[in-house]
Design an enzyme around this catalytic site. Structure first.
Site, mmCIF file in Angstrom:
data_model
loop_
_atom_site.group_PDB
_atom_site.id
_atom_site.type_symbol
_atom_site.label_atom_id
_atom_site.label_comp_id
_atom_site.label_asym_id
_atom_site.label_seq_id
_atom_site.Cartn_x
_atom_site.Cartn_y
_atom_site.Cartn_z
ATOM 1 N N ARG A 1 0.651 -5.240 13.227
ATOM 2 C CA ARG A 1 0.115 -4.798 14.523
ATOM 3 C C ARG A 1 -0.242 -5.848 15.681
ATOM 4 O O ARG A 1 -0.282 -5.664 16.719
ATOM 5 C CB ARG A 1 -1.492 -4.037 14.305
ATOM 6 N N ARG B 1 2.211 1.769 10.691
ATOM 7 C CA ARG B 1 1.530 1.724 9.306
ATOM 8 C C ARG B 1 2.869 1.646 8.324
ATOM 9 O O ARG B 1 3.784 2.330 8.241
ATOM 10 C CB ARG B 1 0.919 3.288 9.112
ATOM 11 N N ARG C 1 0.853 -1.271 -0.141
ATOM 12 C CA ARG C 1 0.040 -0.305 0.115
ATOM 13 C C ARG C 1 0.828 1.143 0.160
ATOM 14 O O ARG C 1 1.527 1.391 0.772
ATOM 15 C CB ARG C 1 -0.748 -0.157 1.257
ATOM 16 N N GLU D 1 -6.094 -1.328 14.748
ATOM 17 C CA GLU D 1 -6.865 -1.960 13.912
ATOM 18 C C GLU D 1 -6.139 -3.219 13.313
ATOM 19 O O GLU D 1 -5.177 -3.081 12.594
ATOM 20 C CB GLU D 1 -7.495 -1.230 12.768
ATOM 21 N N SER E 1 -10.123 -5.872 9.289
ATOM 22 C CA SER E 1 -11.432 -5.412 8.813
ATOM 23 C C SER E 1 -12.513 -6.441 8.315
ATOM 24 O O SER E 1 -11.808 -6.921 7.531
ATOM 25 C CB SER E 1 -11.142 -4.226 7.864
#
Length: 423
Positions: free
Chosen positions: A392, A278, A263, A350, A353
């Site tokens: 994470r 991130r 990403r 997070e 998802s």
RNA sequence: GGACAGGUGGCCGAGUGGUUUAAGGCGCACGCCUGGAAAGCGUGUGGUGGGGCAACUCACUCGCGGGUUCGAAUCCCGCCCUGUCCGCCA
């Protein structure tokens, strides 16, 4: 993607959906435009098809006359005129269809009725599990990771740039352990088929799952080849059955895959980017499910529980958040985020998802099933969820299981994969 | 990367400009036959879009996209994919 019929049959529903996402101001003119284009398109279709029917009839008559040795020059002349009209109308039609499709590809999905209206502030915590460890004296994962020699951010940046990570020694092994542990649970206990897929995919696949056309700038691309590095295994796995009609008796069905994820995170610089929070390339195990429309809600709950079960086995406190409409991803109809507690950074991170897309992706990717013999094919519903994203989770392990001396206890379920009890 | 051969309905397969508006077969569904079944016989059998309350009807669809023509599965151009051989290669 929505069915174009939504403009003529349910335009108010569409407007309301955009309002709930707080996107109506921006999208109202687009919707009006779609409405007009749908009308225009159908009227051109009628005009062009009328002429094609006439041309077909005329051509057959030409064939009949020629066979009979009669003259057909008059029909050939009128056919030529028809052909010119058809060509002109078809150009108009093509232009109008491209425009309409662009609009449809750019409209986000409608969220389900139980999704709260509004933006991020309306997100709702729907459950929590475990006791969050107090932050006192807990060091952030990047400190512990470097200290233990299992994380090398400096050299990751040297090799590739900031946001690229090197794991070393037990850190590298931990990544391998998570991959095997996650996949093993999903395959052995949750009934998923394990798949290993390409991480470089074509434009059609990226469009099928709705990363394109809207989010092209966020993707790493191989421009010469018009190929893309996957931002998630959702893309190759959901597209497994693109342009196919799957056997209804196989539904619901699930696939699980490990892939690296790429990403660009354009525009995200500076926000929660330290350490593993991130990064541009990370590893993830992803679950993808296909089901019938009737199974959608039940399947969404099931999928989410599959992800939660991993956190529970790892013993990491987490909460499930139902995202508000405005915070729900472009293609999703409902999304739960799973957030794990990281006492060292003092934040909920997070790590998953879990989304249901309804037929939004299936319409784009043309994935259908036939409900019963002789019935028309219908679009499947697609779902996906991380199960789970590694960095994470690693951060949470390094913080939640941190010992006073700076070492870290290995969660019990990972010990068979790690061959050590402590990092 | 180069050369050659291919790509037709769920499957096999015929088809080089006009009753092919895709033959024939297999499979599948239904019916007849049967005590029941098989065999046999008969009928039907894709997808997308438009119009219509509907029955129905029109258009498109022979890998994809263009072109030639009154008319294209068929001729021309580009691309994609598959196979075989060569080259390269973990």
């Amino acid at each position: 993607m929505h069915d174009a019929r939504i403009f003529r049959e349910q335009v108010e529903l569409l407007r309301d959906g955009m309002r709930r996402r707080q996107k109506l101001d921006a999208l109202a003119p687009v919707i009006d435009c779609g409405l007009a284009l749908d009308l225009e398109r159908r009227s051109i279709i009628q005009a062009v098809e009328e002429r094609k029917a006439a041309r077909n009839a005329s051509s057959q008559e030409v064939a009949r006359r020629k066979k009979a040795g009669e003259d057909a020059d008059d029909l050939i002349a009128s056919g030529r005129a028809l052909g010119e009209q058809i060509q002109k109308l078809e150009e108009e039609l093509a232009a109008s269809e491209v425009e309409l499709r662009d609009i449809l590809l750019g409209l986000p999905n409608l969220t389900l009725p139980d999704v709260p209206e509004g933006g991020e502030e309306a997100n709702r915590i729907v459950r929590t599990w475990g006791e969050p460890r107090p932050s006192d004296g807990v060091k952030p994962h990047w400190e512990i990771g470097e200290q233990l020699g299992i994380l090398d951010l400096q050299r990751g940046a040297k090799i590739s740039g900031s946001g690229f990570i090197v794991f070393r020694g037990l850190g590298a092994r931990l990544t391998r352990a998570l991959m095997n542990f996650f996949i093993d649970v999903h395959v052995r206990e949750h009934g998923y088929e394990e798949v290993w897929v390409p991480v470089v995919v074509n434009r059609a696949s990226m469009t099928g799952t709705s990363q394109l056309p809207k989010f092209e700038d966020d993707m790493y691309a191989l421009k010469e080849e018009d190929l893309f590095l996957v931002p998630t295994a959702e893309v190759p796995v959901t597209n497994l059955y693109r342009d196919e009609i799957v056997d209804a008796s196989t539904l619901p069905r699930g696939f699980v895959a490990y892939t690296p994820c790429f990403r660009r995170e354009a525009g995200a610089a500076g926000k929660d980017t330290r350490g593993l929070l991130r990064v541009h390339e990370f590893d993830k195990v992803e679950m993808v499910r296909y089901c019938t429309p009737e199974q959608g809600d039940e399947e969404h709950e099931r999928l989410t529980k599959h992800a939660e079960s991993l956190l529970e086995r790892l013993g990491l406190p987490y909460r499930r958040v139902l995202l508000a409409a405005g915070d729900t991803g472009f293609g999703a109809a409902r999304c739960y985020d799973l957030e794990v507690w990281a006492p060292g950074v003092g934040k909920w991170l997070e790590v998953s998802s879990c989304s249901t897309f309804g037929d939004f992706q299936a319409r784009r990717a043309n994935i259908r099933y036939r409900p019963a013999q002789g019935e028309k094919p219908r679009f499947v519903h697609t779902l996906n969820g991380s199960g789970l994203a590694f960095p994470r989770v690693i951060a949470a392990i390094l913080e939640h299981y941190q010992l006073e001396d700076g070492h870290v206890t290995v969660p019990e379920v990972l010990r068979p994969y790690m061959a050590t009890e402590v990092l």
